[in-house]
Design an enzyme around this catalytic site. Structure first.
Site, short mmCIF file in Angstrom:
data_model
loop_
_atom_site.label_atom_id
_atom_site.label_comp_id
_atom_site.label_asym_id
_atom_site.label_seq_id
_atom_site.Cartn_x
_atom_site.Cartn_y
_atom_site.Cartn_z
N LYS A 279 3.94 -15.39 3.29
CA LYS A 279 4.26 -16.27 2.15
C LYS A 279 5.78 -16.48 2.16
CE LYS A 279 2.25 -17.69 -1.18
NZ LYS A 279 1.84 -19.12 -1.43
N ASP B 133 -5.93 -7.32 4.42
CA ASP B 133 -7.08 -6.78 3.70
C ASP B 133 -7.92 -7.92 3.14
OD1 ASP B 133 -8.71 -4.83 2.40
OD2 ASP B 133 -7.64 -5.30 0.53
N ASP C 170 -11.77 -9.71 4.66
CA ASP C 170 -13.02 -9.83 3.90
C ASP C 170 -13.48 -11.28 3.87
OD1 ASP C 170 -12.91 -7.10 3.23
OD2 ASP C 170 -13.70 -7.48 1.23
N TYR D 143 0.82 -1.21 0.00
CA TYR D 143 0.00 0.00 0.00
C TYR D 143 0.86 1.26 0.00
CZ TYR D 143 -4.50 -2.30 0.85
OH TYR D 143 -5.64 -3.04 0.73
N ASP E 85 -2.19 -18.37 1.69
CA ASP E 85 -3.20 -19.09 0.89
C ASP E 85 -3.89 -20.16 1.74
OD1 ASP E 85 -0.75 -20.42 1.00
OD2 ASP E 85 -0.83 -21.17 -1.06
C1 IPM Z 1 -10.17 -1.86 4.02
C2 IPM Z 1 -10.49 -1.30 2.67
C3 IPM Z 1 -9.41 -0.31 2.28
C4 IPM Z 1 -8.11 -1.08 2.15
C5 IPM Z 1 -9.69 0.49 0.99
C6 IPM Z 1 -11.00 1.21 1.06
C7 IPM Z 1 -8.56 1.45 0.70
O1 IPM Z 1 -10.66 -2.32 1.76
O2 IPM Z 1 -10.01 -1.07 4.97
O3 IPM Z 1 -10.11 -3.08 4.15
O4 IPM Z 1 -7.81 -1.67 1.11
O5 IPM Z 1 -7.36 -1.06 3.13
MG MG Z 2 -10.60 -4.27 2.59
#
Ligand code: IPM
Ligand code: MG
Length: 370
Positions: free
Chosen positions: A194, A251, A255, A143, A227
């Site tokens: 990894k 990240d 999710d 990032y 993974d």
């Molecule tokens: C998160 C989001 C952010 C990230 C985006 C909105 C920049 O997906 O906080 O998980 O990738 O960190």
């Molecule tokens: Mg995210």
């Protein structure tokens, strides 16, 4: 009396506006409680700010960010960002706040509220009882790594570059956050990398192990490839207590883990800076979901991730541990009593609007506080 703690609300884009309206009502309820000593302020951020102030993050908003004790953040992201020159987008984004405030420690608790076991796409017997925290390094890795960019090659092709780089002290400080957190929980850390492919992973693993061996022998440490971790999170999420990992893996894995909790709309997060000499630390609290442009403005988004983010703020910035527990219980009680926004309910069931879900949480708060 001490100066009141200043909480700055940045609703941001998309559904950010509607979910933060509910989080703010909840925050106001707590601000009115005896001894709360909490002041709320709000500023524009995102596309709305671009339109009104000519910058996604204006100098005026930045001044408020620097002056506050914590930020409650909604969401960022909109198709309208295409209107903004790319160099401005990067400089003015949420990443700037994370980077400049050095919010390196991102805590993403993933706890299934029992009443939502049926809301997950995974089988209830797999997800029931899940209670883990992903500790994501938030200001390094791909990032922020330099060099980065898209350039033209002499032969007419284009090339894009991002850089994955971690220094040992960056790994060490996030490892310490994970180990300290594990000590307050079930005493287990799984470090994810990894190391089989990447040097950053090999260094990550070595540093985490060394920190453990030196200072955290009482915590059980394991290592896992990223993974495999993605698979294990949906195969058997209960095996995890604290997961620590670098920015991009964190990240993606958070999710993935979100589905274990029924909906990504349920999940809060805290992003914390280093502890300063006076004991305070910079902090930003936000739901982990995005701006969901497809449902923005419809008033159907789930505000619980935002409301639970305020609960983390009560606990970690404001030191109001009992209030935090009260809010957690109120959310659980509302959900247990059947309160469901569209993301949590089968299509045929009756669902609540964003506002109605806020009402239900407030009603539970009033009841529980009696
Ligand atoms: C998160 C989001 C952010 C990230 C985006 C909105 C920049 O997906 O906080 O998980 O990738 O960190
Ligand atoms: Mg995210």
């Amino acid at each position: 009396m001490k100066d009141p703690a200043k909480l700055l609300i940045l609703a941001g884009d998309g559904i950010g506006t509607e979910i933060m309206r509910e989080a703010r009502r909840v925050a106001e309820w707590f601000a009115a409680r005896p001894g709360a000593n909490l002041m709320l302020d709000e500023a524009l951020f995102g596309i709305a700010a671009w339109r009104a102030e000519g910058a996604v993050l204006s100098d005026a908003t930045w001044a408020k960010i620097e002056a506050c004790d914590a930020i409650l953040f909604g969401a960022i992201g909109s198709p309208d960002y295409d209107l903004i020159p790319p160099e401005r987008r990067q400089r003015d984004s949420l990443l700037r706040i994370r980077g400049e405030l050095d919010l390196f420690a991102n805590l993403r608790p993933i706890r299934l509220i029992d009443a939502l076991a049926d809301a997950s796409t995974l089988r209830p017997e797999i997800v029931r009882g899940t209670d883990l925290v992903i500790v994501r390094e938030l200001v390094g890795g791909l990032y922020f790594g330099e060099p980065r960019g898209i350039s033209d090659l002499p032969d007419g092709r284009q090339e894009a570059v991002n850089t994955l780089r971690y220094a040992s002290d960056e790994i060490e400080r996030i490892a310490r956050v994970a180990f300290d957190l594990a000590r307050t929980r079930r005493g287990r850390v799984c470090s994810v990398d990894k190391a089989n492919v990447m040097e950053t992973g090999a260094l990550w693993r070595r540093v985490v192990q060394a920190v453990h061996d030196r200072d955290y022998g009482d915590v059980a440490l394991s290592h896992m490839y990223a993974d495999n971790c993605a698979m294990q999170l949906v195969r058997d999420p209960r095996q995890f207590d604290v997961v620590v990992t670098e920015n991009t893996f964190g990240d993606i894995l958070s999710d993935c883990a979100a589905m274990v909790a029924g909906s990504i709309g349920m999940l809060p997060s805290a992003s914390l800076g280093p502890v300063m000499p006076d004991g305070r630390r910079q902090a930003l609290y936000e739901p982990i979901h995005g701006s969901a442009p497809d449902i923005a403005g419809k008033g159907i988004a789930n505000p619980l991730g935002a409301i639970l983010s305020f609960a983390l703020c009560l606990r970690l910035t404001l030191g109001r541990v009992e209030d935090a527990a009260l809010l957690d219980r109120a959310v659980e009680a509302a959900v247990a009593a059947g309160a469901r926004t569209a993301d949590l309910a089968p299509a045929e069931a009756g669902t609540l609007s964003t506002r109605e879900m806020g009402d239900r949480v407030l009603a539970e708060l009033r009841r529980l506080a009696e």
